[in-house]
Design a protein around this motif. Structure first.
Motif, PDB file in Angstrom:
ATOM      1  N   LYS A  14     -11.871  27.378   0.818  1.00 27.65           N
ATOM      2  CA  LYS A  14     -11.504  26.714  -0.527  1.00 27.65           C
ATOM      3  C   LYS A  14      -9.936  27.012  -0.863  1.00 27.65           C
ATOM      4  O   LYS A  14      -9.172  25.975  -0.894  1.00 27.65           O
ATOM      5  CB  LYS A  14     -12.375  26.878  -1.483  1.00 27.65           C
ATOM      6  CG  LYS A  14     -13.777  26.238  -1.404  1.00 27.65           C
ATOM      7  CD  LYS A  14     -14.712  26.241  -2.663  1.00 27.65           C
ATOM      8  CE  LYS A  14     -15.926  25.739  -2.089  1.00 27.65           C
ATOM      9  NZ  LYS A  14     -17.071  25.900  -3.294  1.00 27.65           N
ATOM     10  N   ILE A  15      -9.740  28.237  -1.024  1.00 30.58           N
ATOM     11  CA  ILE A  15      -8.372  28.417  -1.481  1.00 30.58           C
ATOM     12  C   ILE A  15      -7.370  28.132  -0.249  1.00 30.58           C
ATOM     13  O   ILE A  15      -6.400  27.565  -0.742  1.00 30.58           O
ATOM     14  CB  ILE A  15      -8.250  29.953  -1.374  1.00 30.58           C
ATOM     15  CG1 ILE A  15      -9.238  30.353  -2.992  1.00 30.58           C
ATOM     16  CG2 ILE A  15      -6.900  30.700  -1.888  1.00 30.58           C
ATOM     17  CD1 ILE A  15      -9.262  32.036  -2.986  1.00 30.58           C
ATOM     18  N   ARG A  71      -7.803  25.670   1.836  1.00 31.94           N
ATOM     19  CA  ARG A  71      -7.310  24.238   1.999  1.00 31.94           C
ATOM     20  C   ARG A  71      -6.740  23.613   0.786  1.00 31.94           C
ATOM     21  O   ARG A  71      -5.709  22.628   0.945  1.00 31.94           O
ATOM     22  CB  ARG A  71      -8.730  23.670   1.701  1.00 31.94           C
ATOM     23  CG  ARG A  71      -9.722  23.937   2.982  1.00 31.94           C
ATOM     24  CD  ARG A  71     -11.219  22.917   2.967  1.00 31.94           C
ATOM     25  NE  ARG A  71     -11.727  22.905   4.368  1.00 31.94           N
ATOM     26  CZ  ARG A  71     -13.047  22.684   4.355  1.00 31.94           C
ATOM     27  NH1 ARG A  71     -13.646  22.856   3.378  1.00 31.94           N
ATOM     28  NH2 ARG A  71     -13.580  22.673   5.552  1.00 31.94           N
ATOM     29  N   GLU A  72      -6.839  24.444  -0.615  1.00 27.41           N
ATOM     30  CA  GLU A  72      -6.072  24.124  -1.561  1.00 27.41           C
ATOM     31  C   GLU A  72      -4.642  24.122  -1.350  1.00 27.41           C
ATOM     32  O   GLU A  72      -3.584  23.374  -1.603  1.00 27.41           O
ATOM     33  CB  GLU A  72      -6.440  24.728  -2.972  1.00 27.41           C
ATOM     34  CG  GLU A  72      -8.032  24.164  -3.358  1.00 27.41           C
ATOM     35  CD  GLU A  72      -8.291  24.915  -4.511  1.00 27.41           C
ATOM     36  OE1 GLU A  72      -7.737  25.970  -5.019  1.00 27.41           O
ATOM     37  OE2 GLU A  72      -9.695  24.715  -5.035  1.00 27.41           O
ATOM     38  N   LYS A  73      -4.217  25.482  -0.692  1.00 28.45           N
ATOM     39  CA  LYS A  73      -2.876  25.621  -0.228  1.00 28.45           C
ATOM     40  C   LYS A  73      -2.408  24.677   0.870  1.00 28.45           C
ATOM     41  O   LYS A  73      -1.090  24.378   0.516  1.00 28.45           O
ATOM     42  CB  LYS A  73      -2.895  27.165   0.202  1.00 28.45           C
ATOM     43  CG  LYS A  73      -1.641  27.573   0.636  1.00 28.45           C
ATOM     44  CD  LYS A  73      -1.577  29.078   1.316  1.00 28.45           C
ATOM     45  CE  LYS A  73      -0.188  29.538   1.294  1.00 28.45           C
ATOM     46  NZ  LYS A  73      -0.094  31.034   1.921  1.00 28.45           N
ATOM     47  N   ASP A  98      -3.224  21.677   1.214  1.00 36.78           N
ATOM     48  CA  ASP A  98      -3.015  20.407   0.546  1.00 36.78           C
ATOM     49  C   ASP A  98      -1.743  20.608  -0.444  1.00 36.78           C
ATOM     50  O   ASP A  98      -0.971  19.588  -0.113  1.00 36.78           O
ATOM     51  CB  ASP A  98      -4.213  20.137  -0.498  1.00 36.78           C
ATOM     52  CG  ASP A  98      -5.501  19.662   0.170  1.00 36.78           C
ATOM     53  OD1 ASP A  98      -5.206  19.413   1.505  1.00 36.78           O
ATOM     54  OD2 ASP A  98      -6.223  19.789  -0.340  1.00 36.78           O
ATOM     55  N   SER A  99      -1.633  21.537  -0.880  1.00 35.18           N
ATOM     56  CA  SER A  99      -0.223  21.684  -1.858  1.00 35.18           C
ATOM     57  C   SER A  99       1.017  21.711  -0.994  1.00 35.18           C
ATOM     58  O   SER A  99       1.992  20.915  -1.439  1.00 35.18           O
ATOM     59  CB  SER A  99      -0.254  23.021  -2.753  1.00 35.18           C
ATOM     60  OG  SER A  99       0.952  23.211  -3.376  1.00 35.18           O
TER      61      SER A  99
END
Length: 648
Positions: free
Chosen positions: A102-103, A105-107, A109-110
């Motif tokens: 999850k971390i 994937r968020e990175k 996306d950013s």
């Protein structure tokens, strides 16, 4: 049938509570009465179970891909399941891996958003801009529209980085442009961002491989989930036992209550005697709500998969309608699907599924048996009305037209009823002919099935209410229903309304008014109570009339399916034919075959959906709900038992 239950209460010495529960679980017959129970141990077990379930949910998609051969389990570095060393912490490892994903994937996306923001500026180092500012050289980045760029004051010093169709990318020196917001250079250069995106993607790919590799521990998780479920059940039973307070510890007793099938009572008595338990039992009181255990023969049992799918369980004091439900549902299915060829397709599916499962488990599944019955009923009905892929009777071979029953053969006027029935069913003055004859006959059959099923329901309620006088009210409903049946035939099919039908309706209403409230007490006062509900009876009579008409849906839905099939047939093979043999003929024939396959597949799928919507509704609402007055308020019998081998 619904198995009779006994309510039992057990009293044990509190110091032997857990040992007694273990022995009770070995019996595997007592359904414990539900109570709110809590303890620290129970809370921990429930939390752990939730974690194991979450871990299994994460592994399931990967295990499914491996099972289908779409992906091989990969031995990613550090991702192997070590049963000896990991054991109880394996699920936490999977959850931690998901948190890392999850971390990442968020990175990702950013980083992707930042790439999109600065990609048109090219590859530059934001640190260089900061270095210029530190040396008192101000540099600002702007994205101007062409109009704004062309109207910049002459004293603005800038460097054009790039010109696009709508935007001009420019670096302005010394000072900001009034009314415009500069672009933040960001933290990374475009090349650094590309490297970070690639690195993050590689880490995500490694995690995907880890999940595939960790599927080797899925069976261990499933075993742990079984163990946790058993422990939770045990701890719930233990925490739910009531204890006698204010007594010495060595004299404290605990007790529990539950329900057990009557035929299992001897086993419980024997165990209680052998272990020194105090045992009391009795029939469930009116305020009790026992679980429901159904026990049917092999034939009636095959309807259970449908009940499980619908989530319906009859209450303990309600009816087990499995046999009648199976009979009428089979008829409804056949009439709604309505085509013998479709029945043959379903037969093939049933045999394929059945023998495939039997090869693995050794038993022919009930769902396949149900499909076999439904397919045979559909074949019989389709043959009786001459429906084979909705081909007109004139296009069928003689061997199939010979199977068509006279009321459905479209050969001319409606045949007379048997002599014994001619005085009851008098045909309309204008008798339908040709295809209308079949439609008229099917509609007549729908209403006849309706009154048969609903009368059966009232007969069951009559038998249940005996010897109470209120049972006679059910006979009133039955007689009134027969009168309403003839009213429906008169209004919709033109059959002459017989002279006795109004007497049936009026007499049935009279019986209902007089006997519906005869549940004890003064006879005449109860009659008054019956008349007090006159308006309610009027509404129920209208509802009964509507219930009979509702069965016309069997004809309507079946006719809709037949029309859809005929339309696809006509589209694929028009009356003028496909032309002379040649390349064009071959192409048109191939398209026609595809169209027929698609059309009839779609029609069969829609018919199956219609069975759920209409066939199930007639059984659950009109039959069971309105006339058997069932609420399906039950819950399944689930005894306190050991569900897997081995100690907890």
């Amino acid at each position: 049938m619904i198995v009779p239950m006994k309510k039992v209460s057990l009293v044990v010495m509190d110091k032997y509570r857990e040992a007694s529960l273990e022995k009770l679980r070995e019996i595997g017959a007592v359904h414990l009465e539900g109570k709110n129970a809590s303890s620290d141990t129970l809370t921990e077990l429930v939390a752990r179970k939730a974690g194991v379930e979450a871990a299994l949910a994460l592994l399931n998609p990967y295990a499914a891909e491996i099972a289908k051969g779409q992906k091989q389990a990969q031995a990613a570095s550090g991702a192997k399941f070590d049963a000896q060393n990991e054991g109880q912490d394996f699920f936490r490892r999977i959850l931690k891996l998901e948190e890392e994903r999850k971390i990442l994937r968020e990175k990702a996306d950013s980083l992707s958003r930042e790439q999109g923001r600065i990609k048109d500026w090219g590859d530059f180092d934001p640190a260089g801009i900061q270095l210029l500012k530190d040396n008192n050289i101000a540099l600002y980045l702007y994205e101007f529209t062409h109009k704004t760029f062309n109207s910049l004051p002459d004293d603005v010093r800038y460097v054009v980085i790039k010109k696009g169709k709508a935007v001009v990318y420019a670096a302005v020196l010394d000072s900001e442009v009034s009314g415009e917001t500069p672009v933040e250079p960001g933290k990374y250069s475009l090349s650094a961002l590309n490297a970070l995106v690639a690195e993050t993607a590689n880490k995500l790919a490694d995690i995907e491989n880890d999940f595939f590799s960790l599927c080797s521990g899925k069976s261990a998780l499933e075993q742990e989930l079984e163990n946790l479920s058993a422990q939770i059940e045990f701890q719930t039973a233990s925490a739910g036992m009531e204890t006698l307070g204010d007594t010495p510890a060595e004299s404290t007793v605990s007790w529990l209550s539950g329900f057990i099938p009557a035929d299992k009572m001897p086993l419980l008595k024997e165990t209680a005697g052998a272990n020194g338990w105090a045992l009391a039992w009795d029939d469930p009181a009116p305020e009790d709500h026992p679980p429901t255990l159904l026990k049917n023969g092999a034939l009636a049992r095959i309807i259970q998969p449908l009940f499980s799918f619908l989530g319906t369980v009859p209450g303990y004091r309600e009816f087990d309608i499995s046999p009648s439900y199976l009979l009428f549902f089979s008829v409804f299915f056949a009439m709604i699907v309505g085509d013998a060829a479709y029945g043959l397709i379903i037969l093939g599916i049933a045999l394929g599924v059945g023998f495939s499962v039997k090869k693995k488990s050794g038993a022919f599944p009930d769902i396949a048996k149900l499909l076999l019955l439904l397919s045979c009923m559909t074949i019989a009905w389709g043959a009786a009305i001459g429906s084979w892929f909705m081909i007109p009777h004139s296009g069928l071979p003689a061997v199939l037209t010979a199977l068509i029953l006279p009321p459905f053969n479209n050969s001319g006027p409606l045949v007379e009823f048997p002599l014994a029935l001619q005085s009851i069913f008098k045909l309309p003055a204008k008798v339908p002919i040709d295809e209308l004859k079949t439609q008229w006959s099917i509609q007549f059959l729908c209403f006849t099935i309706a009154v048969s099923q609903l009368a059966w329901a009232r007969g069951k309620r009559f038998a249940r209410l005996l010897p109470s006088l209120s049972a006679i009210a059910q006979l009133g409903w039955l007689v009134m229903m027969l009168g309403l049946y003839f009213l429906v035939l008169s209004m919709l099919l033109g059959i002459e309304f017989p002279s006795f039908a109004p007497l049936f309706i009026g007499g049935g209403i009279a019986f209902i008014l007089v006997f519906s409230e005869q549940k004890g007490g003064n006879f005449f006062i109860n009659i008054g109570k019956g008349f007090a509900g006159l308006f309610s009876l009027f509404l129920k009579t209208v509802s009964c009339f509507a219930d009979i008409i509702s069965y016309i849906r069997l004809f309507a839905v079946g006719m809709a399916g037949a029309m859809i099939g005929m339309i696809f047939n006509q589209m694929a093979f028009p009356a003028e034919g496909l032309g002379s043999f040649g390349v064009v003929f071959i192409i048109r024939f191939a398209v026609a075959v595809l169209l027929v396959v698609f059309g009839h597949s779609l029609n069969l799928a829609l018919a199956s959906l219609s069975v759920i919507v209409h066939g199930v509704r007639l059984n659950l609402l009109e039959y069971a709900g309105n006339h058997l007055e069932m609420e399906w308020s039950g819950y399944a019998y689930n005894p306190f038992a050991r569900k897997q081998k081995g100690k907890l």
